[in-house]
Design a protein around this motif. Structure first.
Motif, mmCIF file in Angstrom:
data_model
loop_
_atom_site.group_PDB
_atom_site.id
_atom_site.type_symbol
_atom_site.label_atom_id
_atom_site.label_comp_id
_atom_site.label_asym_id
_atom_site.label_seq_id
_atom_site.Cartn_x
_atom_site.Cartn_y
_atom_site.Cartn_z
ATOM 1 N N ARG A 72 -8.168 43.863 69.247
ATOM 2 C CA ARG A 72 -8.671 44.067 67.895
ATOM 3 C C ARG A 72 -8.605 42.720 67.195
ATOM 4 N N ARG A 107 -7.714 59.358 68.481
ATOM 5 C CA ARG A 107 -8.453 58.131 68.176
ATOM 6 C C ARG A 107 -8.639 57.340 69.461
ATOM 7 N N GLU A 137 -8.453 54.455 70.549
ATOM 8 C CA GLU A 137 -7.933 53.132 70.200
ATOM 9 C C GLU A 137 -8.408 52.083 71.201
ATOM 10 N N ILE A 193 4.457 54.734 72.940
ATOM 11 C CA ILE A 193 3.893 55.783 72.095
ATOM 12 C C ILE A 193 3.615 55.298 70.681
ATOM 13 N N ARG A 223 0.999 53.406 69.772
ATOM 14 C CA ARG A 223 -0.444 53.567 69.559
ATOM 15 C C ARG A 223 -1.012 54.399 70.699
ATOM 16 N N MET A 224 -1.296 55.640 70.420
ATOM 17 C CA MET A 224 -1.761 56.559 71.459
ATOM 18 C C MET A 224 -3.192 56.998 71.149
ATOM 19 N N PHE A 279 -2.313 61.912 69.473
ATOM 20 C CA PHE A 279 -1.004 61.842 68.827
ATOM 21 C C PHE A 279 -0.899 62.940 67.783
ATOM 22 N N GLN A 303 0.202 64.058 63.760
ATOM 23 C CA GLN A 303 0.443 63.577 62.399
ATOM 24 C C GLN A 303 1.112 64.652 61.555
ATOM 25 N N GLU A 352 4.239 49.750 60.900
ATOM 26 C CA GLU A 352 3.953 50.952 60.103
ATOM 27 C C GLU A 352 4.357 52.235 60.814
ATOM 28 N N VAL A 353 5.099 53.063 60.085
ATOM 29 C CA VAL A 353 5.424 54.394 60.591
ATOM 30 C C VAL A 353 4.725 55.450 59.736
ATOM 31 N N GLU A 354 4.585 55.126 58.450
ATOM 32 C CA GLU A 354 4.001 56.089 57.524
ATOM 33 C C GLU A 354 3.130 55.366 56.505
ATOM 34 N N HIS A 403 -0.959 56.881 50.366
ATOM 35 C CA HIS A 403 -2.216 56.409 49.803
ATOM 36 C C HIS A 403 -2.592 57.200 48.560
ATOM 37 N N SER A 435 1.284 60.242 54.959
ATOM 38 C CA SER A 435 0.803 60.480 56.317
ATOM 39 C C SER A 435 1.688 59.749 57.322
ATOM 40 N N ILE A 436 2.365 60.542 58.149
ATOM 41 C CA ILE A 436 3.310 59.921 59.095
ATOM 42 C C ILE A 436 3.014 60.398 60.507
ATOM 43 N N GLY A 437 3.128 59.510 61.470
ATOM 44 C CA GLY A 437 2.906 59.863 62.868
ATOM 45 C C GLY A 437 4.207 60.364 63.482
ATOM 46 N N ARG A 467 5.282 57.984 66.317
ATOM 47 C CA ARG A 467 5.849 56.709 65.852
ATOM 48 C C ARG A 467 7.250 56.895 65.297
HETATM 49 P P1 ATP Z 1 -2.724 51.486 62.353
HETATM 50 O O1 ATP Z 1 -3.037 50.490 61.272
HETATM 51 O O2 ATP Z 1 -1.403 51.258 63.044
HETATM 52 O O3 ATP Z 1 -3.849 51.767 63.289
HETATM 53 P P2 ATP Z 1 -3.480 53.434 60.456
HETATM 54 O O4 ATP Z 1 -3.209 52.706 59.173
HETATM 55 O O5 ATP Z 1 -4.858 53.554 60.974
HETATM 56 O O6 ATP Z 1 -2.508 52.873 61.606
HETATM 57 P P3 ATP Z 1 -3.281 56.006 59.301
HETATM 58 O O7 ATP Z 1 -4.706 56.320 59.495
HETATM 59 O O8 ATP Z 1 -2.777 55.691 57.934
HETATM 60 O O9 ATP Z 1 -2.849 54.859 60.328
HETATM 61 O O10 ATP Z 1 -2.436 57.178 59.954
HETATM 62 C C1 ATP Z 1 -1.196 57.611 59.420
HETATM 63 C C2 ATP Z 1 -0.088 57.545 60.444
HETATM 64 O O11 ATP Z 1 -0.500 58.119 61.691
HETATM 65 C C3 ATP Z 1 0.339 56.133 60.803
HETATM 66 O O12 ATP Z 1 1.265 55.638 59.864
HETATM 67 C C4 ATP Z 1 0.954 56.332 62.160
HETATM 68 O O13 ATP Z 1 2.303 56.744 62.055
HETATM 69 C C5 ATP Z 1 0.150 57.451 62.760
HETATM 70 N N1 ATP Z 1 -0.844 56.924 63.709
HETATM 71 C C6 ATP Z 1 -2.063 56.420 63.423
HETATM 72 N N2 ATP Z 1 -2.699 56.038 64.539
HETATM 73 C C7 ATP Z 1 -1.848 56.315 65.575
HETATM 74 C C8 ATP Z 1 -1.927 56.167 66.984
HETATM 75 N N3 ATP Z 1 -3.003 55.671 67.567
HETATM 76 N N4 ATP Z 1 -0.864 56.552 67.728
HETATM 77 C C9 ATP Z 1 0.230 57.070 67.158
HETATM 78 N N5 ATP Z 1 0.355 57.240 65.838
HETATM 79 C C10 ATP Z 1 -0.662 56.870 65.043
#
Ligand code: ATP
Length: 516
Positions: free
Chosen positions: A103, A252, A254, A261, A263-264, A267, A269, A334-336, A339, A376-378, A381
């Motif tokens: 990226r 997603r 990715e 785990i 970036r999966m 996953f 949320q 980032e974990v959460e 917004h 929004s928390i994963g 993560r």
């Molecule tokens: P990043 O910038 O790391 O791609 P994001 O800002 O796109 O994340 P959000 O769309 O805000 O993430 O999603 C909210 C939460 O979902 C994130 O804080 C994260 O904990 C979780 N999350 C997002 N993408 C993934 C992923 N590919 N794998 C695991 N958890 C994820």
């Protein structure tokens, strides 16, 4: 050097997670599937406990927050309305020599982080030199070398921000070239152009004979909440401000799936949309920021492991955004996300569906489209942050090492393991009796195999807070030894006292009380 150590730590955690039934690579016997993982017998318990903690904190502690469980498949127009079809893209770039894909924004962000690392190093060096009288903040604003690094960081940062805002892909590539960013694998600057890549998975619904329809696997759970706003508001007779919470899978595609785990592609949320009056959103944003940080800190993993990261680049629909970051072995991540999404989503769905989505506010005697604060928390993560923070290879006084997971006790997959000292003289029966007494309230195990020392190690490795040993004295006076995971201290207690001792440490009630 630091990088190597970080990778080593993560590697150890990954192999520990596999060896002890927390996380397995998906489809492993077929050599796995990129960035998809399965949770094992201990992992699923830890994950369920994380979800329970979140769900309880949202729905039990707030009478104005209710939950839903919406379907993963949704009408495809939803993703048009939400902007995902047109704009849920990441800028990708390939290195022609290693054939690896990255990226572009992440490559540049890593470069920006290097300046911060340099600043931290200068400060750490000076702190050592000056001792107690050192004022880090003053040093950061006056030391010429620190100021020079900060100026360079800001310059890069501003250029990057402008390119992202203008969606200028050529400029992103130019930044990568100008800063001499190389591929970590090939070490070369032989880059392709930057292209946009949509992250949604597409599939077909219905047979082709009927005229099938393209549908998407949802990339976030939030839209399921927005499209049910009126359903919940009306049937639940909810009054603004109120929230809707949901836990569920998201998908997603990715581009670069790395770091286990973190970036999966599939996953889970935990999202909560909080609907408020227009104009009150920033007050609620500040409130939810604090509430969410408190939720994290209550787990006791160390307050210094968290920080806020306010967004520079706001999505076009947002008027404030921040991340809660956790110190992983590979840096603060980032974990959460929290917004302030304005009334964008509800207005878009009103526009695309043609249905009126408004709220009549009896106090104001007027209708409006509510504004939304989203947390929004994963789950995965969060799981990783807990695993990383808990894992310790501890050197013991007798020269041995033990691997122990200092999991927050309420979240531990197994709360207590009951062990007969020997496999005879009626000790196993007595141990089973204790399991039968505890099992209705706590996840318990029974273990009679191997030496007591080995059995303790097995439980340390999965983070079990208590080991309860039954010996010959137990048969005489109904007492046992209880061993505490973190201190390894043992005490002799009455069997009748066990529930109270365990409950004090693992109770969700005590944990949740910290939040109110
Ligand atoms: P990043 O910038 O790391 O791609 P994001 O800002 O796109 O994340 P959000 O769309 O805000 O993430 O999603 C909210 C939460 O979902 C994130 O804080 C994260 O904990 C979780 N999350 C997002 N993408 C993934 C992923 N590919 N794998 C695991 N958890 C994820």
């Amino acid at each position: 050097m630091a990088q190597v150590k970080q990778e080593e730590t993560l590697k150890k955690i990954v192999s520990h997670a596999k060896e002890y039934g927390f996380v397995f690579p998906s489809s492993e016997i077929y050599d796995g599937l990129g960035a998809v993982y399965d949770y094992g017998q201990n992992g699923v318990e830890l994950k369920n406990n994380i979800k329970r903690y979140w769900w309880s904190a949202m729905t039990l502690l707030h009478e104005n927050i209710v939950g839903i469980d919406s379907a993963i498949f949704m009408h495809p127009t939803i993703w048009k309305a939400s902007g995902h079809v047109d704009a849920f893209n990441d800028p990708l770039i390939d290195n022609r020599d290693s054939k690896k894909r990255y990226r572009a924004d992440v490559l540049i962000e890593d470069e920006i982080a290097k300046f911060d690392e340099k600043i931290d190093k200068e400060v750490a060096k000076a702190a050592k030199r000056f001792g107690d009288s050192f004022d880090a903040e003053l040093y950061k604003t006056t030391n010429p070398r620190v100021l020079e690094h900060a100026a360079k960081r800001d310059e890069l940062h501003n250029r990057f921000k402008a390119a992202m805002e203008a969606n200028d892909l050529a400029e992103l590539k130019q930044i990568i070239l100008d800063y001499g960013i190389v591929c970590p694998i090939s070490g070369t600057k032989n880059w392709t152009d930057v292209r946009q890549f949509n992250l949604m998975f597409k599939t077909e619904m219905g047979s082709t004979a009927d005229g099938s329809m393209n549908v998407y696997l949802r990339p976030e759970t939030a839209q399921g909440i927005f499209v049910n706003f009126l359903n919940v508001q009306k049937t639940g007779r909810m009054r603004i401000p109120f929230g809707i919470a949901q836990i569920g899978k998201a998908f997603r595609n990715e581009i670069v799936a790395r770091q286990f785990i973190f970036r999966m592609r599939e996953f889970e949320q935990m999202e909560m949309q909080f609907f408020v009056r227009p104009g009150e959103e920033l007050k609620w944003f500040a409130q939810w920021k604090e509430a969410r940080l408190k939720w994290h800190k209550a787990l006791g993993m160390g307050d210094e492991k968290y920080r806020f990261h306010d967004h520079d680049k706001l999505a076009h629909y947002a008027n404030a955004a921040t991340d809660i970051e956790f110190r992983m072995p590979f840096g603060f991540k980032e974990v959460e996300g929290i917004h302030s999404r304005t009334n964008f989503d509800l207005s878009q769905h009103e526009k695309y569906s043609g249905k009126k989505i408004q709220y009549f506010d009896p106090e104001l005697n007027q209708s409006y489209t509510p504004y939304v604060i989203e947390t929004s928390i994963g789950v995965d993560r969060m799981f990783l942050s807990i695993l990383c923070s808990s894992y310790e290879e501890q050197a013991l006084e007798n020269g041995e090492t033990r691997v122990v997971l200092h999991l927050p006790k309420q979240l531990a997959p197994v709360k207590a393991c009951v062990m007969p000292l020997v496999r005879k003289d009626g000790l196993p029966d007595k141990a089973r009796e204790i399991v039968n007494m505890l099992k209705f309230d706590y996840a318990c195990q029974y273990d009679e195999k191997d030496s007591i020392g080995k059995r303790y190690r097995r439980q340390d490795a999965v983070g079990t807070p208590f080991c309860i040993t039954v010996d010959h004295q137990t048969l005489e006076d109904n007492t046992v030894t209880i061993r505490h995971r973190d201190s390894m201290e043992q005490e002799r207690v009455a069997i009748a006292d066990l529930p109270a001792i365990i409950d004090k440490e693992v109770s969700f009630k005590e944990l949740l009380k910290k939040l109110v």
